[in-house]
Enzyme design. Structure first.
Site, PDB file in Angstrom:
ATOM      1  N   ASN A 145      19.964  28.350  69.979  1.00 32.43           N
ATOM      2  CA  ASN A 145      21.214  28.799  70.619  1.00 32.43           C
ATOM      3  C   ASN A 145      21.246  30.303  70.886  1.00 32.43           C
ATOM      4  O   ASN A 145      21.941  30.756  71.782  1.00 32.43           O
ATOM      5  CB  ASN A 145      22.449  28.333  69.822  1.00 32.43           C
ATOM      6  CG  ASN A 145      22.509  28.896  68.430  1.00 32.43           C
ATOM      7  OD1 ASN A 145      21.499  29.361  67.901  1.00 32.43           O
ATOM      8  ND2 ASN A 145      23.673  28.854  67.819  1.00 32.43           N
ATOM      9  N   LYS A 192       8.691  31.039  63.655  1.00 38.03           N
ATOM     10  CA  LYS A 192       8.609  29.801  64.431  1.00 38.03           C
ATOM     11  C   LYS A 192       9.918  29.655  65.197  1.00 38.03           C
ATOM     12  O   LYS A 192      10.977  29.376  64.612  1.00 38.03           O
ATOM     13  CB  LYS A 192       8.410  28.600  63.517  1.00 38.03           C
ATOM     14  CG  LYS A 192       8.253  27.318  64.297  1.00 38.03           C
ATOM     15  CD  LYS A 192       9.099  26.231  63.707  1.00 38.03           C
ATOM     16  CE  LYS A 192       9.182  25.052  64.644  1.00 38.03           C
ATOM     17  NZ  LYS A 192      10.469  24.974  65.327  1.00 38.03           N
ATOM     18  N   PRO A 193       9.886  29.887  66.530  1.00 42.99           N
ATOM     19  CA  PRO A 193      11.110  29.667  67.298  1.00 42.99           C
ATOM     20  C   PRO A 193      11.380  28.173  67.465  1.00 42.99           C
ATOM     21  O   PRO A 193      10.473  27.357  67.286  1.00 42.99           O
ATOM     22  CB  PRO A 193      10.780  30.309  68.653  1.00 42.99           C
ATOM     23  CG  PRO A 193       9.296  30.271  68.758  1.00 42.99           C
ATOM     24  CD  PRO A 193       8.753  30.315  67.351  1.00 42.99           C
ATOM     25  N   ALA A 194      12.597  27.835  67.838  1.00 43.11           N
ATOM     26  CA  ALA A 194      12.928  26.424  68.096  1.00 43.11           C
ATOM     27  C   ALA A 194      12.016  25.887  69.200  1.00 43.11           C
ATOM     28  O   ALA A 194      11.709  26.601  70.158  1.00 43.11           O
ATOM     29  CB  ALA A 194      14.388  26.317  68.534  1.00 43.11           C
ATOM     30  N   GLY A 202      19.990  27.914  61.077  1.00 44.94           N
ATOM     31  CA  GLY A 202      20.007  26.533  61.573  1.00 44.94           C
ATOM     32  C   GLY A 202      20.975  25.705  60.748  1.00 44.94           C
ATOM     33  O   GLY A 202      21.909  26.243  60.144  1.00 44.94           O
ATOM     34  N   SER A 203      20.698  24.409  60.689  1.00 39.38           N
ATOM     35  CA  SER A 203      21.686  23.511  60.080  1.00 39.38           C
ATOM     36  C   SER A 203      21.645  23.604  58.547  1.00 39.38           C
ATOM     37  O   SER A 203      20.612  23.937  57.941  1.00 39.38           O
ATOM     38  CB  SER A 203      21.404  22.070  60.502  1.00 39.38           C
ATOM     39  OG  SER A 203      20.272  21.600  59.815  1.00 39.38           O
ATOM     40  N   GLU A 249      21.124  31.340  57.107  1.00 39.66           N
ATOM     41  CA  GLU A 249      22.314  31.383  57.963  1.00 39.66           C
ATOM     42  C   GLU A 249      22.535  29.964  58.454  1.00 39.66           C
ATOM     43  O   GLU A 249      21.837  29.506  59.358  1.00 39.66           O
ATOM     44  CB  GLU A 249      22.082  32.318  59.164  1.00 39.66           C
ATOM     45  CG  GLU A 249      21.962  33.779  58.802  1.00 39.66           C
ATOM     46  CD  GLU A 249      23.228  34.346  58.199  1.00 39.66           C
ATOM     47  OE1 GLU A 249      24.295  33.709  58.297  1.00 39.66           O
ATOM     48  OE2 GLU A 249      23.129  35.418  57.595  1.00 39.66           O
ATOM     49  N   LEU A 250      23.521  29.278  57.864  1.00 35.95           N
ATOM     50  CA  LEU A 250      23.610  27.829  58.089  1.00 35.95           C
ATOM     51  C   LEU A 250      24.857  27.462  58.895  1.00 35.95           C
ATOM     52  O   LEU A 250      25.430  28.303  59.566  1.00 35.95           O
ATOM     53  CB  LEU A 250      23.518  27.116  56.736  1.00 35.95           C
ATOM     54  CG  LEU A 250      22.312  27.543  55.883  1.00 35.95           C
ATOM     55  CD1 LEU A 250      22.303  26.852  54.535  1.00 35.95           C
ATOM     56  CD2 LEU A 250      20.996  27.299  56.610  1.00 35.95           C
ATOM     57  N   CYS A 292      27.196  28.987  65.756  1.00 36.88           N
ATOM     58  CA  CYS A 292      27.619  28.606  64.394  1.00 36.88           C
ATOM     59  C   CYS A 292      28.993  29.170  64.074  1.00 36.88           C
ATOM     60  O   CYS A 292      29.636  28.703  63.133  1.00 36.88           O
ATOM     61  CB  CYS A 292      26.638  29.138  63.358  1.00 36.88           C
ATOM     62  SG  CYS A 292      24.982  28.627  63.661  1.00 36.88           S
ATOM     63  N   GLU A 300      30.925  20.037  62.165  1.00 37.54           N
ATOM     64  CA  GLU A 300      30.670  21.053  63.181  1.00 37.54           C
ATOM     65  C   GLU A 300      30.503  20.353  64.544  1.00 37.54           C
ATOM     66  O   GLU A 300      29.896  19.284  64.620  1.00 37.54           O
ATOM     67  CB  GLU A 300      29.363  21.772  62.795  1.00 37.54           C
ATOM     68  CG  GLU A 300      29.131  23.050  63.535  1.00 37.54           C
ATOM     69  CD  GLU A 300      27.923  23.819  62.984  1.00 37.54           C
ATOM     70  OE1 GLU A 300      27.009  23.200  62.408  1.00 37.54           O
ATOM     71  OE2 GLU A 300      27.915  25.054  63.152  1.00 37.54           O
TER      72      GLU A 300
HETATM   73  C1  SIN Z   1      25.021  31.944  65.441  1.00 33.27           C
HETATM   74  O1  SIN Z   1      25.668  31.162  66.067  1.00 33.27           O
HETATM   75  O2  SIN Z   1      24.168  31.523  64.660  1.00 33.27           O
HETATM   76  C2  SIN Z   1      25.164  33.446  65.554  1.00 33.27           C
HETATM   77  C3  SIN Z   1      26.222  33.922  66.436  1.00 33.27           C
HETATM   78  C4  SIN Z   1      26.376  35.428  66.457  1.00 33.27           C
HETATM   79  O3  SIN Z   1      25.510  36.190  66.019  1.00 33.27           O
HETATM   80  O4  SIN Z   1      27.411  35.864  66.943  1.00 33.27           O
END
Ligand code: SIN
Length: 465
Positions: free
Chosen positions: A134, A157-159, A211-212, A233-234, A267, A367
């Site tokens: 994203n 490792k990118p998505a 990610g999730s 960062e979930l 997220c 979510e």
């Molecule tokens: C995210 O959705 O993981 C990050 C969004 C942001 O940095 O504003």
């Protein structure tokens, strides 16, 4: 025989490019490369590391149009947002280039005249990152920049949906003079997951992941055996609270910014909009008038504001949440319209606003990751806080009020790591981003953002006069 990943354009389903998959042997070789690189990079002085990071940022900005175009092609986000993301991504490189020069130690007064105590900071070692589709640029640089600034080496490792932006950014890091044994990327699509290879590797000292929550938990478990550092960062399930004294001239546009950025696929997107019963009708009317104007389309078209969702799985999850809400009594104020083609593989969801949403609907529990805004009402601020905090997630929350007492109370009682008060877009490189509860561990950005890449050692010198 080499295998490829097909990178597809979510707006058309067409092939953008094929990228060669790294085998497990390739990944192990790259891990060894960055492990060797660490022995040299940790000795490069902080001012030189900062200079190279600044150069990297300059190179990225010189090519921002091209990088943004690639990002839109592979992620579907509108070009204006991709351009914004390139700048957001470089803001992390710039911020951490400066922070590299401020990795201070300290002295501690000893309890005897014959001793001196020194506290020093050192880079952790090899950092392995797994980044999401994203934000293909910014989520990578907000891990790579502090890692490199601290003196760590980095492998990412990118998505598999969006490797092209990352590859481009890393090529520019090399052009800027950052050595190839300091930054590497891997693309993997079959066999053992990269997560397993990274967490099993004794060469890796830290795993950082966006990610999730389920995948994050798995990575934490896998990291336990070798006691790796982890930053996670979930997922989120952000509440957005509009109190009865809110200024709707601010609240309406900021709610739209928070909810519909990247077609609701962030997220920190508002996931539950809680409105005081006194103003819910006025808020909903004004909101719907603006939401209905949002232009849906291919992100490469200049006036597009809402692109496609990333793929069929994402689409089906969002639609099932809308269907569930409608079945349980929610009213559709706008949207609930789709433009999709399963054969071609593209999925557009028109921005949707639902009213009369209640706590037992899936959308209030899970979510969404799509452009759907559910409105629910509350009587008192205490009730709003109870609804807001009633989730295992604790990433972002928003509230709109012009009363400083209400605002202070909300801030102090909401259990979320990132809070916007009359602000639907709080993220910034200079502020610590990160979730509470099951939304994560550790912060990215701000003074705090370099800490997870450093270890503290102390030295006690005895036998002195
Ligand atoms: C995210 O959705 O993981 C990050 C969004 C942001 O940095 O504003």
């Amino acid at each position: 025989m080499t295998e490829n990943i097909k990178v597809l354009n979510p707006a058309t389903g067409e092939l953008v490019e094929e990228v060669t998959i790294d085998t497990e042997e390739d990944i192990q070789a790259k891990l060894e490369k960055v492990a060797d690189g660490f022995n040299k990079w940790k000795k490069v002085n902080a001012h030189e590391r900062a200079r190279l990071l600044r150069k990297w940022s300059e190179k990225v900005l010189e090519q921002k149009e091209e990088i943004a175009r690639v990002m839109t092609l592979e992620s579907g986000k509108p070009l204006s947002e991709s351009l914004g993301e390139v700048e957001y991504a470089t803001s992390y490189i710039d911020w951490f280039a400066e922070e590299a020069k401020r990795i201070y130690g300290r002295t501690v007064p000893a309890n005897t005249e014959s001793k001196r105590i020194l506290v020093t900071r050192q880079p952790i070692g090899v950092v392995a990152a797994i980044t999401p589709w994203n934000f293909p640029a910014a989520m990578m640089t907000r891990k790579a920049a502090p890692a490199l600034a601290a003196g760590c080496t980095f492998i990412v490792k990118p998505a598999s949906e969006t490797p092209l932006t990352t590859i481009k950014l890393i090529e520019l890091a090399y052009e800027a003079g950052i050595p190839e044994d300091v930054v590497q990327y891997v693309v993997n699509g079959s066999g053992r997951t990269v997560g397993e290879i990274f967490t099993d590797s004794p060469l890796v000292r830290k795993i950082t992941f966006t990610g999730s929550t389920p995948v994050g938990k798995q990575l934490i478990k896998q990291s336990a055996d070798s006691v790796k550092h982890v930053s996670m960062e979930l997922g989120g399930h952000a509440p957005l609270i509009i109190t009865k004294d809110a200024d709707l001239d601010i609240a309406v546009p900021q709610t739209i910014v928070s909810k519909f950025r990247n077609a609701g696929q962030t997220c920190i997107c508002a996931n539950r909009v809680l409105v005081a019963k006194e103003i819910v009708d006025e808020f909903a009317d004004r909101l719907v008038r603006e939401v209905a104007k949002l232009k849906v389309g291919n992100g490469l078209e200049e006036d597009t504001q809402i692109g496609p969702v990333i793929n069929g799985d994402g689409f089906r999850k969002v639609v099932s949440q809308i269907d569930d809400a409608v079945e349980k009594g929610a009213e559709v104020l706008t949207g609930n319209k789709f433009d999709k083609d399963d054969d071609k593989g593209y999925y557009f969801i028109y921005p949707t606003v639902l009213k009369q949403v209640t706590g037992e609907m899936d959308i209030m529990q899970e979510e969404t990751f799509g452009p759907v805004l559910p409105i629910t009402v509350f009587d008192t601020v205490e009730e709003a806080i109870d609804i807001a905090n009633n989730t295992p997630f604790g990433l972002a929350a928003y509230f709109f009020t012009n009363d400083y007492r209400t605002g202070t109370y909300l801030h102090e009682h909401l259990t979320f790591g990132v809070i916007g008060w009359n602000d639907g877009a709080p993220s910034a490189a200079h502020a610590p981003f990160g979730g509470l509860k099951e939304s994560g561990i550790g912060k990215e950005g701000g003074l705090e953002g370099i800490e997870p890449y450093l270890e503290t050692k102390y030295l006690s010198i005895g036998g002195l006069e």
